[in-house]
Design a protein around this motif. Sequence first.
Motif, PDB file in Angstrom:
ATOM      1  N   ILE A 139       0.558 -17.335   3.240  1.00 13.82           N
ATOM      2  CA  ILE A 139      -0.052 -16.725   4.416  1.00 13.82           C
ATOM      3  C   ILE A 139      -0.858 -17.799   5.146  1.00 13.82           C
ATOM      4  N   ILE A 140      -1.158 -17.526   6.402  1.00 14.89           N
ATOM      5  CA  ILE A 140      -1.933 -18.451   7.233  1.00 14.89           C
ATOM      6  C   ILE A 140      -3.188 -17.726   7.704  1.00 14.89           C
ATOM      7  N   ILE A 141      -4.343 -18.384   7.535  1.00 13.94           N
ATOM      8  CA  ILE A 141      -5.611 -17.816   8.009  1.00 13.94           C
ATOM      9  C   ILE A 141      -6.256 -18.808   8.969  1.00 13.94           C
ATOM     10  N   ASP A 142      -6.384 -18.395  10.226  1.00 14.57           N
ATOM     11  CA  ASP A 142      -7.024 -19.254  11.234  1.00 14.57           C
ATOM     12  C   ASP A 142      -7.417 -18.367  12.409  1.00 14.57           C
ATOM     13  N   ASP A 143      -8.609 -18.568  12.935  1.00 14.29           N
ATOM     14  CA  ASP A 143      -9.064 -17.714  14.025  1.00 14.29           C
ATOM     15  C   ASP A 143      -8.429 -18.085  15.362  1.00 14.29           C
ATOM     16  N   GLU A 144      -7.693 -19.205  15.401  1.00 14.97           N
ATOM     17  CA  GLU A 144      -7.044 -19.629  16.645  1.00 14.97           C
ATOM     18  C   GLU A 144      -5.539 -19.342  16.586  1.00 14.97           C
ATOM     19  N   PRO A 145      -5.029 -18.500  17.476  1.00 15.91           N
ATOM     20  CA  PRO A 145      -3.595 -18.156  17.474  1.00 15.91           C
ATOM     21  C   PRO A 145      -2.688 -19.380  17.581  1.00 15.91           C
ATOM     22  N   LEU A 146      -3.089 -20.364  18.385  1.00 18.70           N
ATOM     23  CA  LEU A 146      -2.265 -21.559  18.550  1.00 18.70           C
ATOM     24  C   LEU A 146      -2.160 -22.329  17.240  1.00 18.70           C
ATOM     25  N   ALA A 147      -3.253 -22.391  16.476  1.00 19.04           N
ATOM     26  CA  ALA A 147      -3.239 -23.092  15.190  1.00 19.04           C
ATOM     27  C   ALA A 147      -2.295 -22.397  14.210  1.00 19.04           C
ATOM     28  N   ILE A 148      -2.305 -21.063  14.241  1.00 24.53           N
ATOM     29  CA  ILE A 148      -1.385 -20.304  13.382  1.00 24.53           C
ATOM     30  C   ILE A 148       0.055 -20.620  13.763  1.00 24.53           C
ATOM     31  N   GLU A 149       0.311 -20.680  15.056  1.00 24.80           N
ATOM     32  CA  GLU A 149       1.668 -20.969  15.538  1.00 24.80           C
ATOM     33  C   GLU A 149       2.128 -22.357  15.102  1.00 24.80           C
ATOM     34  N   VAL A 150       1.219 -23.335  15.126  1.00 23.88           N
ATOM     35  CA  VAL A 150       1.568 -24.702  14.724  1.00 23.88           C
ATOM     36  C   VAL A 150       1.951 -24.737  13.242  1.00 23.88           C
ATOM     37  N   ILE A 151       1.128 -24.114  12.393  1.00 25.78           N
ATOM     38  CA  ILE A 151       1.412 -24.118  10.950  1.00 25.78           C
ATOM     39  C   ILE A 151       2.683 -23.341  10.643  1.00 25.78           C
ATOM     40  N   GLU A 152       2.886 -22.238  11.340  1.00 28.41           N
ATOM     41  CA  GLU A 152       4.091 -21.451  11.112  1.00 28.41           C
ATOM     42  C   GLU A 152       5.334 -22.251  11.507  1.00 28.41           C
ATOM     43  N   ASN A 153       5.235 -23.033  12.558  1.00 29.65           N
ATOM     44  CA  ASN A 153       6.345 -23.877  12.977  1.00 29.65           C
ATOM     45  C   ASN A 153       6.649 -24.942  11.927  1.00 29.65           C
ATOM     46  N   LEU A 154       5.604 -25.548  11.377  1.00 32.58           N
ATOM     47  CA  LEU A 154       5.805 -26.531  10.302  1.00 32.58           C
ATOM     48  C   LEU A 154       6.443 -25.869   9.088  1.00 32.58           C
ATOM     49  N   ALA A 155       5.927 -24.703   8.722  1.00 27.87           N
ATOM     50  CA  ALA A 155       6.439 -23.992   7.550  1.00 27.87           C
ATOM     51  C   ALA A 155       7.900 -23.594   7.716  1.00 27.87           C
ATOM     52  N   SER A 156       8.299 -23.278   8.939  1.00 29.96           N
ATOM     53  CA  SER A 156       9.680 -22.841   9.198  1.00 29.96           C
ATOM     54  C   SER A 156      10.696 -23.952   8.930  1.00 29.96           C
ATOM     55  N   GLN A 157      10.214 -25.191   8.840  1.00 33.20           N
ATOM     56  CA  GLN A 157      11.101 -26.329   8.588  1.00 33.20           C
ATOM     57  C   GLN A 157      11.241 -26.654   7.103  1.00 33.20           C
ATOM     58  N   ILE A 158      10.545 -25.875   6.270  1.00 30.80           N
ATOM     59  CA  ILE A 158      10.584 -26.092   4.818  1.00 30.80           C
ATOM     60  C   ILE A 158      11.398 -24.973   4.184  1.00 30.80           C
ATOM     61  N   PRO A 159      12.584 -25.268   3.618  1.00 25.15           N
ATOM     62  CA  PRO A 159      13.479 -24.217   3.109  1.00 25.15           C
ATOM     63  C   PRO A 159      12.874 -23.326   2.026  1.00 25.15           C
ATOM     64  N   PHE A 160      11.985 -23.879   1.204  1.00 23.88           N
ATOM     65  CA  PHE A 160      11.460 -23.095   0.077  1.00 23.88           C
ATOM     66  C   PHE A 160      10.154 -22.373   0.406  1.00 23.88           C
ATOM     67  N   LEU A 161       9.763 -22.374   1.692  1.00 25.23           N
ATOM     68  CA  LEU A 161       8.489 -21.785   2.098  1.00 25.23           C
ATOM     69  C   LEU A 161       8.729 -20.555   2.959  1.00 25.23           C
ATOM     70  N   GLU A 162       7.997 -19.483   2.669  1.00 23.60           N
ATOM     71  CA  GLU A 162       8.111 -18.243   3.444  1.00 23.60           C
ATOM     72  C   GLU A 162       6.712 -17.771   3.846  1.00 23.60           C
ATOM     73  N   VAL A 163       6.496 -17.572   5.127  1.00 18.06           N
ATOM     74  CA  VAL A 163       5.219 -17.056   5.616  1.00 18.06           C
ATOM     75  C   VAL A 163       5.318 -15.533   5.683  1.00 18.06           C
ATOM     76  N   ILE A 164       4.487 -14.847   4.899  1.00 21.91           N
ATOM     77  CA  ILE A 164       4.548 -13.380   4.848  1.00 21.91           C
ATOM     78  C   ILE A 164       3.329 -12.721   5.496  1.00 21.91           C
ATOM     79  N   GLY A 165       2.411 -13.538   6.017  1.00 26.78           N
ATOM     80  CA  GLY A 165       1.243 -12.961   6.672  1.00 26.78           C
ATOM     81  C   GLY A 165       0.517 -13.978   7.535  1.00 26.78           C
TER      82      GLY A 165
END
Length: 235
Positions: free
Chosen positions: A7-33
Amino acid sequence: MNKIKSIIIDDEPLAIEVIENLASQIPFLEVIGRFQNPVDAIFFLQNNNVDLVFCDIEMPEINGIEVMKNLEKPPLFIIITAFRDFAIDSFELGVFDYLVKPVRLDRFLKAVNRVNQFINLKNQSEVHKINDDRIFIKSEGKLVKILLNEIVYIEAQGDYLKLVLKDHSYTTQVTMKSLEEILISQSFYRVQRSFIINIESVRSLHGNIVELTTGVKITMAPNKREELLQLLGAK
């Protein structure tokens, strides 16, 4: 392949989007929250299985360090922040890694690869019994042969066990219960929740204090004294 649930915890929506984008490039990683409110994230973590948390530190209501402190059994945490000043406090709390914004993909990949290796190692059997006088344990990424008569005591330290030998010590990730089952027929006795001692290493008893040959003194549970005396042949 079992994916690492994060999961990603950050009060800034843009920061969440950046981390989610990085995570999407890792095959073994799944963002569930994804959480802008850390309090909501705490409730989610208390009620769901999560392997990894990407967490900012400076947030309005509660900071990332306090998020960890509010969890009885926190998952792995990777702190992602614009501030370097919290690094020491974070590592003292057991943060797995500390990334400074803006986070590069190569640094992010290095951190999550370490998490993946750690989880894979954790899921493997950490102790292998060879025969009645020796075991192999995994410590620092390698198999180590341990002669049982060399063990003075075993101490639980969070998710790890510290095996203290006469001239060395090793740390391995295994539960006290699983190791106790392996040693059950040997000369070992669990004197309290966090300690198993080698009976042959007992130097003296004074009340509920056991002194071992290394000079270490351990307070045993009150109900263990009588049984230990019997095992020592002192009663």
